[in-house]
Design an enzyme around this catalytic site. Structure first.
Site, PDB file in Angstrom:
ATOM      1  N   GLU A  22    -113.615   4.650 107.820  1.00  0.00           N
ATOM      2  CA  GLU A  22    -112.319   4.559 108.043  1.00  0.00           C
ATOM      3  C   GLU A  22    -111.414   5.597 108.656  1.00  0.00           C
ATOM      4  OE1 GLU A  22    -108.969   4.809 105.447  1.00  0.00           O
ATOM      5  OE2 GLU A  22    -110.307   4.822 103.629  1.00  0.00           O
ATOM      6  N   LYS A  83    -100.449   3.663 110.514  1.00  0.00           N
ATOM      7  CA  LYS A  83    -101.505   3.133 109.301  1.00  0.00           C
ATOM      8  C   LYS A  83    -101.733   1.675 109.805  1.00  0.00           C
ATOM      9  CE  LYS A  83    -101.414   2.161 104.457  1.00  0.00           C
ATOM     10  NZ  LYS A  83    -100.557   2.297 103.270  1.00  0.00           N
ATOM     11  N   VAL A 103    -108.813   0.460 104.591  1.00  0.00           N
ATOM     12  CA  VAL A 103    -110.218  -0.240 104.075  1.00  0.00           C
ATOM     13  C   VAL A 103    -110.117  -1.485 104.522  1.00  0.00           C
ATOM     14  CG1 VAL A 103    -111.192  -0.923 102.113  1.00  0.00           C
ATOM     15  CG2 VAL A 103    -110.490   1.339 101.835  1.00  0.00           C
ATOM     16  N   ASP A 135     -96.517  -5.361  94.831  1.00  0.00           N
ATOM     17  CA  ASP A 135     -97.267  -4.444  95.739  1.00  0.00           C
ATOM     18  C   ASP A 135     -98.515  -4.494  95.353  1.00  0.00           C
ATOM     19  OD1 ASP A 135     -98.126  -2.385  97.336  1.00  0.00           O
ATOM     20  OD2 ASP A 135     -96.593  -1.224  96.936  1.00  0.00           O
ATOM     21  N   SER A 137    -102.289  -3.985  97.058  1.00  0.00           N
ATOM     22  CA  SER A 137    -103.063  -3.862  98.575  1.00  0.00           C
ATOM     23  C   SER A 137    -103.768  -4.899  99.138  1.00  0.00           C
ATOM     24  CB  SER A 137    -104.114  -2.386  98.335  1.00  0.00           C
ATOM     25  OG  SER A 137    -104.599  -2.165  99.694  1.00  0.00           O
ATOM     26  N   ALA A 138    -103.875  -4.909 100.527  1.00  0.00           N
ATOM     27  CA  ALA A 138    -104.244  -5.921 101.040  1.00  0.00           C
ATOM     28  C   ALA A 138    -105.890  -5.743 101.082  1.00  0.00           C
ATOM     29  CB  ALA A 138    -103.977  -5.996 102.855  1.00  0.00           C
ATOM     30  N   LYS A 156    -107.516   5.705  92.626  1.00  0.00           N
ATOM     31  CA  LYS A 156    -106.621   6.787  92.053  1.00  0.00           C
ATOM     32  C   LYS A 156    -105.829   6.036  91.182  1.00  0.00           C
ATOM     33  CE  LYS A 156    -106.280  10.404  95.435  1.00  0.00           C
ATOM     34  NZ  LYS A 156    -106.344  10.061  96.892  1.00  0.00           N
TER      35      LYS A 156
HETATM   36  N1  PSU Z   1    -106.530   5.600  98.316  1.00  0.00           N
HETATM   37  C1  PSU Z   1    -106.946   6.987  98.527  1.00  0.00           C
HETATM   38  N2  PSU Z   1    -106.941   7.478  99.709  1.00  0.00           N
HETATM   39  C2  PSU Z   1    -106.383   6.681 100.787  1.00  0.00           C
HETATM   40  C3  PSU Z   1    -106.170   5.382 100.784  1.00  0.00           C
HETATM   41  C4  PSU Z   1    -106.140   4.925  99.515  1.00  0.00           C
HETATM   42  O1  PSU Z   1    -107.284   7.532  97.370  1.00  0.00           O
HETATM   43  O2  PSU Z   1    -106.526   7.430 101.916  1.00  0.00           O
HETATM   44  C5  PSU Z   1    -105.857   4.796 101.836  1.00  0.00           C
HETATM   45  C6  PSU Z   1    -106.921   3.799 102.236  1.00  0.00           C
HETATM   46  O3  PSU Z   1    -107.256   3.687 103.960  1.00  0.00           O
HETATM   47  C7  PSU Z   1    -106.598   2.548 101.748  1.00  0.00           C
HETATM   48  C8  PSU Z   1    -105.247   2.531 102.078  1.00  0.00           C
HETATM   49  O4  PSU Z   1    -107.200   1.225 102.466  1.00  0.00           O
HETATM   50  O5  PSU Z   1    -104.735   3.843 101.650  1.00  0.00           O
HETATM   51  C9  PSU Z   1    -104.412   1.566 100.971  1.00  0.00           C
HETATM   52  O6  PSU Z   1    -102.879   1.463 101.500  1.00  0.00           O
HETATM   53  P1  PSU Z   1    -102.035   0.155 100.951  1.00  0.00           P
HETATM   54  O7  PSU Z   1    -101.914   0.490  99.486  1.00  0.00           O
HETATM   55  O8  PSU Z   1    -100.760   0.213 101.605  1.00  0.00           O
HETATM   56  O9  PSU Z   1    -102.908  -1.094 101.318  1.00  0.00           O
HETATM   57 MN    MN Z   2     -98.846  -1.746  99.382  1.00  0.00          MN
END
Ligand code: PSU
Ligand code: MN
Length: 297
Positions: A22, A83, A103, A135, A137-138, A156
């Site tokens: 990614e 992003k 991801v 919230d 993640s997708a 994390k």
């Molecule tokens: N978690 C990490 N490092 C990252 C990400 C998540 O420890 O770089 C990034 C990845 O690209 C992941 C994205 O797909 O953040 C998720 O963002 P969101 O929560 O907005 O879906």
């Molecule tokens: Mn989100």
């Protein structure tokens, strides 16, 4: 609209092992120039394992699978890079503006290119407080629908790891621990939460993925590979930084929430967390390469 580099196109045509990578981690996850150095080092780990790296991004109106050095440099240094997750892909292609794939978006590109393995640092998940913020993640829904295995060091602890695993269960996503019984928590080897299954070699993971594919279940697989022992951070230091970052973030939600929390934790923990991040991404790329090489069908 999906353009593979010459090397990746050749690898797809000859059915050579390939690992997708990614780019959000490059553009939004690390400071310049360590980000571009890491992107190159990660590609090198995949090559050392005997596979072809395919870093994914949206550039000049196309989803690119496999980037050259200038493209990596641009992603690492251009502040205009956005992003891009699933819902952002259409606009990114339409606008022609540069975008780094999450991801979820990288899985989509990988599946379209027939790439079955993908390596990253950590996946997105269910944020703490999601019961009211919604919230989530997708990445998690993508894992539920797109057949790509994601090798990562878990998630994390800025996230609610227990709820993230519950959500993956609901979406039917198997969670494998690579040489561990616990789901890794990125900077630390364990999270206190059990994985569904433990597997101890690239060949065993490859067999698991073959059966998953033959059953035509659809959806991805999470392979949790703990950070290499010497690079793991002290759990108390990391959890103090996470609590502080969450407090500073307040009620921030939406696509900025994850980058803010990641940057704040990195700021609070300094060089140690950056070095840990680099070490674990490299290790995941190496393992993904080994699994890709071991895949037979
Ligand atoms: N978690 C990490 N490092 C990252 C990400 C998540 O420890 O770089 C990034 C990845 O690209 C992941 C994205 O797909 O953040 C998720 O963002 P969101 O929560 O907005 O879906
Ligand atoms: Mn989100």
């Amino acid at each position: 609209m999906l353009v593979a580099s010459r090397e990746v196109a050749d690898a797809i045509a000859s059915r050579a092992p390939i690992v997708a990578l990614e780019s959000t981690i490059i553009s939004h996850g690390m400071p310049y120039p360590r980000n571009v150095e890491t992107a190159r080092a990660v590609e090198e780990e995949v090559r050392t394992a005997g596979a072809v790296p395919a870093t994914v991004a949206v550039l000049d109106g196309a989803i690119r699978v496999g980037l050259d050095d200038d493209q990596l440099e641009r992603l690492a240094s251009d502040p205009a890079v956005s992003k891009v997750s699933r819902r952002d892909l259409t606009h990114a292609v339409l606008s022609g503006d540069p975008g780094a794939t999450t991801v979820a978006a990288t899985m989509i590109a990988a599946a379209k290119a027939d790439i079955r393995i993908f390596a990253t640092g950590g996946i997105g998940g269910v944020h703490r407080g999601a019961a009211t913020s919604f919230d989530i993640s997708a990445d998690l829904d993508e894992l539920g629908r797109t057949e790509v295995a994601v090798v990562c060091s878990g998630a994390k602890a800025i996230l609610d790891i227990g709820l993230t695993l519950e959500y993956l269960e609901t979406r039917g996503v198997p969670v494998i621990g690579y040489r561990t019984d616990e789901f890794p928590a990125f900077y630390t080897r364990g999270s206190g939460f059990a994985v569904d299954h433990r597997l101890d070699s690239p060949a065993d993971v490859a067999r698991f993925l073959s059966i998953h594919r033959r059953l035509a279940l659809g959806g991805g697989v999470v392979v949790g590979n703990p950070i290499p022992e010497p690079h793991a951070l002290d759990p108390d230091t990391i959890s103090a930084a996470i609590e502080r970052a969450l407090a500073d973030a307040g009620t921030l939600t939406g696509k900025e929430a994850t980058p803010y929390l990641l940057a704040r934790v990195a700021e609070l923990t300094g060089d140690a967390s950056l070095e840990a991040n680099i070490a674990l991404v490299r290790a995941n790329a190496r393992l993904a390469g080994e699994i890709a090489v071991a895949l037979e069908d």
